[in-house]
Design an enzyme around this catalytic site. Structure first.
Site, PDB file in Angstrom:
ATOM      1  N   THR A 298      -9.139   5.456  -2.300  1.00 25.97           N
ATOM      2  CA  THR A 298     -10.340   5.118  -2.370  1.00 25.97           C
ATOM      3  C   THR A 298     -11.717   6.271  -2.234  1.00 25.97           C
ATOM      4  O   THR A 298     -12.414   5.990  -2.921  1.00 25.97           O
ATOM      5  CB  THR A 298     -10.999   3.969  -1.315  1.00 25.97           C
ATOM      6  OG1 THR A 298     -10.567   4.291  -0.296  1.00 25.97           O
ATOM      7  CG2 THR A 298     -10.153   2.552  -2.004  1.00 25.97           C
TER       8      THR A 298
ATOM      9  N   HIS B 191       0.780  -1.149  -0.114  1.00 24.00           N
ATOM     10  CA  HIS B 191      -0.046   0.008   0.086  1.00 24.00           C
ATOM     11  C   HIS B 191       0.686   1.102  -0.054  1.00 24.00           C
ATOM     12  O   HIS B 191       0.295   2.409   0.254  1.00 24.00           O
ATOM     13  CB  HIS B 191      -0.974   0.115   1.388  1.00 24.00           C
ATOM     14  CG  HIS B 191      -2.029  -0.841   1.154  1.00 24.00           C
ATOM     15  ND1 HIS B 191      -3.299  -0.470   0.331  1.00 24.00           N
ATOM     16  CD2 HIS B 191      -2.305  -1.990   1.595  1.00 24.00           C
ATOM     17  CE1 HIS B 191      -4.041  -1.708   0.637  1.00 24.00           C
ATOM     18  NE2 HIS B 191      -3.510  -2.587   1.076  1.00 24.00           N
TER      19      HIS B 191
ATOM     20  N   LYS C 207     -15.079   7.189  -4.083  1.00 28.66           N
ATOM     21  CA  LYS C 207     -16.370   7.491  -3.514  1.00 28.66           C
ATOM     22  C   LYS C 207     -16.872   8.823  -3.784  1.00 28.66           C
ATOM     23  O   LYS C 207     -18.205   9.090  -4.026  1.00 28.66           O
ATOM     24  CB  LYS C 207     -16.109   7.405  -1.886  1.00 28.66           C
ATOM     25  CG  LYS C 207     -15.751   6.149  -1.361  1.00 28.66           C
ATOM     26  CD  LYS C 207     -15.153   6.324   0.093  1.00 28.66           C
ATOM     27  CE  LYS C 207     -14.452   4.923   0.410  1.00 28.66           C
ATOM     28  NZ  LYS C 207     -13.844   5.159   1.397  1.00 28.66           N
TER      29      LYS C 207
ATOM     30  N   LYS D  22      -9.506  13.198   4.648  1.00 26.89           N
ATOM     31  CA  LYS D  22      -8.361  12.196   4.641  1.00 26.89           C
ATOM     32  C   LYS D  22      -7.424  12.122   5.654  1.00 26.89           C
ATOM     33  O   LYS D  22      -7.364  13.578   6.403  1.00 26.89           O
ATOM     34  CB  LYS D  22      -7.673  12.186   3.374  1.00 26.89           C
ATOM     35  CG  LYS D  22      -6.903  13.115   2.666  1.00 26.89           C
ATOM     36  CD  LYS D  22      -6.257  12.915   1.327  1.00 26.89           C
ATOM     37  CE  LYS D  22      -7.589  12.834   0.448  1.00 26.89           C
ATOM     38  NZ  LYS D  22      -7.230  11.710  -0.767  1.00 26.89           N
ATOM     39  N   ARG D  23      -6.707  11.101   6.006  1.00 25.94           N
ATOM     40  CA  ARG D  23      -5.515  11.507   6.852  1.00 25.94           C
ATOM     41  C   ARG D  23      -4.716  12.535   6.740  1.00 25.94           C
ATOM     42  O   ARG D  23      -4.346  13.032   5.595  1.00 25.94           O
ATOM     43  CB  ARG D  23      -4.987   9.970   6.856  1.00 25.94           C
ATOM     44  CG  ARG D  23      -3.715   9.797   7.938  1.00 25.94           C
ATOM     45  CD  ARG D  23      -3.199   8.606   7.864  1.00 25.94           C
ATOM     46  NE  ARG D  23      -2.755   8.038   6.611  1.00 25.94           N
ATOM     47  CZ  ARG D  23      -1.597   7.859   6.005  1.00 25.94           C
ATOM     48  NH1 ARG D  23      -0.495   8.700   6.769  1.00 25.94           N
ATOM     49  NH2 ARG D  23      -1.506   7.401   4.824  1.00 25.94           N
TER      50      ARG D  23
ATOM     51  N   LYS E 116      -0.106  13.964   1.463  1.00 24.24           N
ATOM     52  CA  LYS E 116      -1.638  14.276   0.674  1.00 24.24           C
ATOM     53  C   LYS E 116      -1.593  15.571   0.482  1.00 24.24           C
ATOM     54  O   LYS E 116      -2.804  16.170  -0.030  1.00 24.24           O
ATOM     55  CB  LYS E 116      -2.511  13.999   1.629  1.00 24.24           C
ATOM     56  CG  LYS E 116      -2.358  12.226   1.966  1.00 24.24           C
ATOM     57  CD  LYS E 116      -3.296  11.483   2.800  1.00 24.24           C
ATOM     58  CE  LYS E 116      -3.371   9.869   3.031  1.00 24.24           C
ATOM     59  NZ  LYS E 116      -3.878   9.309   1.890  1.00 24.24           N
TER      60      LYS E 116
END
Length: 819
Positions: free
Chosen positions: A660, A357, A664, A552-553, A558
């Site tokens: 993911t 991952h 969504k 998100k985290r 990110k």
């Protein structure tokens, strides 16, 4: 009329059943029962049917001696269970009608009583939950194995703009959904010494803890079959030190219990301390050992021997957290059951498969050799032997290739100092598995070119891709009922089990009536989210503005910070009178930072300081709002995602394995602004390049830039918009009481290398956001693109992903439900 009467009778009968459970199982009077008591009774009603399905599934699988897949993961982010269970059992409409009377709680009120299960944190755990849903729906004989965390990761609150962590006491009132298995307990040992005796070794452990099983039933949709999620709780061998208690030393009496049971207290304990790192390794081995003992126990019940274990089971390792399973299975085979090493190793490699991952070398899990020797001395001996035989094979095939040997060795020798040697857990997974996959095409391609290039040279046939997916039952049917109802009306209900049916929406994108209905469903979701934000934070959001969402985290790669730079740039433009053409925008953030991650926590605080400044500036009015929604969870995601207009997927190209959340959002009609990273590329290929906003350097350009040299300070000095934005951050404009608060963030970007290349992508990102404005201001154009996003998402069902795993990896194709 007859159908209406029949439905009313069914609802009345169902309400009577729930009232009976209230009286006999909850001990509450139906007339005066509160909402939580009604929730419990309704959950018991669903649990009854799930229990029956579970028993029937197990009987059928035992009867057939079915080949089973076991999915091992540290996280299963299942969220709330009641709504999903009612839908799978086809009870939701009946339950909604049964609780529709004025004056009593509605089904929505009842559902919201349930806390999110604290069994995961991010995409890794939500992926595992989607996969279990799909395994059940596709009728695969399947089990998930994980940890029963008593306090989850943590509950997040925002105080003075900063993240504060609290225990997530999700089990404080117990949970209806778990089935305790008091007869299923296994010892898990730690420490001591190990001595070789020929083919096997004797492990004289220093201590042992009991692993106690709790089961969750994961229902399939459109089938009576279910999957099982088995979670392990750590129990002390004796509950308290009674001698200490009787002598009045109550603290020492409780310490004995806590020393063992803290293994299953918290997801991802802070690993910035030696004690935290040791506890995390204890957790990983604890759940792996208990799971493997359980798998072997049930196999021997059916087959009486282990010679055919690889023919009857497949074990999938979700990232490296369960990697120690490779060594543990070899220990069980050789030490506990007397199997010869060669046969044990052959079976081991046929049993295990592994999903990677991450592409970031620093994120690949490693453990000090000294720590494994201390906690798991027998396993360290096994890892050494695996490595010795593996490297001998490498030497035979590629003589004198020292660089290859060094890159693939299970042991990172570091600087040669014995104390600095580390075991590479991803390497252990690869050597011990027959299949290794990435989770998007780009990720899988980069994986074999970069971090695992040596292994790809040795075993090219072992590596393959399995692009992630999400379950449409949870992430569209359940999270977005108004849009789901619109889809049902226009293309039928079959998309729930065959998401490719969404392609039938393509011609409807040009139909004005459908676009209007689609927009109305979206606006209702935005109104719902705005009401929630007002209650929770006091910030007023206008549903007619563009909802720009990044949830998100919180992590540097990110690039929430890049989003903040754009927000400040937009704010500056408003102040300078240069944003008259911009669409009104609400920028929404949510996510947790790891408790020891200083920079991530600084990013959260900056977001909140920027929000406080912008939201109270009368010059801005409703043209720009910023909000950070605390304590992000699955249930909050189900509220946010259907309301989003714009989905921020802006990680540095080549760092996000898949994502993911991007799937969504697009499934719910949000347009993506993103880099060519992870599954963004495949989303673009399926929704059309005209219906997504791609910006920034691609993975190849990032690689070249890092190799040839990159000067973020030159970009800062040469771009007036960026210069003004960063100077406001560094100069304390958003933190006047502490003007140097964000100097470390400034240095990270300008003076310390800007590792994730935010400044390199800044200009293109800001210009792309201007293009977003231009499209949003033409509603028919925006709605058309949003509908085409939904229509292109059929391939991103977790059902497709699991079908591919079943055929290509687990050899369970014959068990799949035909669609």
């Amino acid at each position: 009329m007859a159908e209406s009467t029949e439905n009313e009778a069914a609802a009345t009968e169902f309400r009577a059943e729930v009232d009976g459970i209230l009286l006999h199982a909850v001990a509450a009077e139906p007339i005066t029962a509160n909402t939580k008591e009604i929730y419990k009774a309704l959950a018991f009603a669903a649990r009854r049917q799930l229990a029956k399905r579970w028993v029937n599934t197990q009987v059928e699988d035992r009867k057939k001696r079915a080949r089973r897949v076991y999915y091992m993961s540290m996280e299963f982010l299942i969220g709330r269970t009641l709504d999903n269970a009612l839908s799978a059992l086809e009870l939701r409409e009946k339950a909604a009608a049964a609780f529709s009377n004025a004056g009593g709680p509605s089904l929505t009120d009842i559902i919201e009583c349930e806390p999110d299960a604290g069994l995961g944190n991010g995409g890794l755990g939500r992926l595992a939950a989607c996969f279990l849903d799909s395994m059940a729906t596709l009728e695969l004989p399947s089990w998930g194995y994980g940890m029963r965390y008593e306090y989850g990761m943590f509950a997040q609150s925002i105080i003075n703009g900063g993240q504060v962590e609290h225990p997530d006491s999700w089990l404080v009132d117990g949970t209806v959904w778990e089935f305790s298995r008091p007869g299923t307990m296994f010892p898990v040992r730690f420490g001591g010494t190990a001595e070789h005796h020929g083919e096997w070794a004797e492990w004289n452990a220093a201590e042992a803890v009991e692993a106690r099983a709790f089961d969750y039933v994961i229902p399939g949709h459109g089938t009576d079959r279910v999957s099982t999620l088995r979670l392990w709780k750590a129990d002390a061998p004796a509950q308290i030190d009674l001698n200490a208690f009787n002598s009045g030393d109550y603290a020492r009496a409780a310490e004995f219990k806590n020393r063992f049971e803290n293994i299953s207290w918290v997801l991802y304990p802070n690993d910035s301390t030696p004690a935290g790192r040791e506890l995390r390794l204890r957790q990983e081995y604890f759940f792996v050992s208990a799971s493997l003992q359980d798998i072997i126990f049930h196999h021997l019940e059916e087959h009486k021997h282990l010679n055919n274990l690889a023919d009857q089971i497949a074990i999938h390792l979700n990232d490296t957290h369960p990697a120690i399973a490779v060594a543990e299975l070899m220990r069980l085979f050789c030490d506990e059951y007397g199997m010869l090493w060669e046969m044990a190793w052959s079976q081991c490699r046929r049993i295990f498969s592994y999903t990677n991952h991450t592409l970031m070398p620093e994120a690949l899990e490693t453990w000090p050799v000294s720590l494994i020797q201390h906690l798991l001395p027998r396993h360290m001996l096994i890892i050494y032997r695996i490595n010795l035989e593996f490297l001998a094979e490498v030497e035979r095939r590629f003589p004198k290739d020292i660089d290859l040997i060094r890159s693939v060795s299970l042991i990172d020798e570091g600087d040669g100092n014995e104390e600095n040697k580390r075991v590479r857990m991803a390497h252990l997974c690869i050597v011990g598995s027959h299949r290794v996959n990435g989770v998007s095409q780009l990720h899988s391609d980069l994986m074999v070119r970069t971090i695992f290039a040596g292994f790809a040279k040795l075993y090219p046939e072992r590596f393959h891709n399995k692009t992630n997916g999400v379950t449409p039952r949870r992430w569209l049917a359940q999270a977005n009922p108004d849009m789901a109802a619109l889809l049902d009306e226009r293309i039928g209900k079959g998309w729930r089990l065959n998401l490719e049916r969404l392609q039938e929406l393509r011609p409807l994108a040009d139909e004005p009536l459908f676009r209007a209905d689609f927009a109305a469903a979206k606006r209702k979701n935005k109104r719902r989210l705005a009401d929630y934000v007002r209650r929770e934070t006091g910030v007023m959001l206008d549903p007619d503005s563009l909802f720009d969402v990044q949830v998100k985290r919180i992590h540097e790669y990110k690039r929430q910070l890049l989003n903040v730079l754009h927000v400040i740039t937009r704010y500056n433009a408003i102040l300078h009178g240069l944003a008259d053409d911009a669409a009104p925008r609400c920028v929404i953030f949510a996510g947790k930072a790891a408790s020891s991650y200083y920079i991530a926590k600084q990013i959260i605080r900056l977001i909140n300081d920027v929000a406080s400044t912008i939201n109270t500036d009368p010059r801005v009015r409703d043209r720009l709002k910023v909000v950070f929604i605390p304590n992000y969870s699955v249930s909050i995601a189900e509220l946010i995602i259907p309301a989003a207009d714009l989905s921020e997927q802006i990680s540095t190209a080549g760092t996000e394995a898949s994502g993911t959340g991007n799937m969504k959002f697009a499934l719910n009609g949000a347009l993506t602004i993103g880099t060519e990273d992870g599954a963004n590329i495949e989303i673009r290929d399926n929704v059309g390049s005209d219906n997504i906003f791609i910006f920034g350097n691609n993975a190849q350009q990032v690689e070249i830039m890092r190799r040839s040299g990159y000067d973020p300070r030159a970009i800062y000095q040469g771009n007036p918009l960026l210069n003004e934005t960063l100077n406001k951050i560094d100069g304390g404009f958003f933190s006047p009481q502490e003007r140097r608060r964000y100097h470390d963030l400034f240095n990270t970007l300008v003076n310390y290398g800007d590792h994730y290349l935010l400044l390199a992508d800044y200009t293109d990102y800001v210009e792309t956001q201007d293009r977003v404005d231009g499209v949003y201001k033409v509603p028919a154009q925006w709605q058309r693109k949003a509908i085409l996003n939904v229509a292109g998402m059929g391939i991103f069902s977790s059902d497709r992903t699991i079908r591919e795993y079943a055929i290509d990896t687990w050899h369970l194709g014959a068990s799949l439900k035909k669609v």
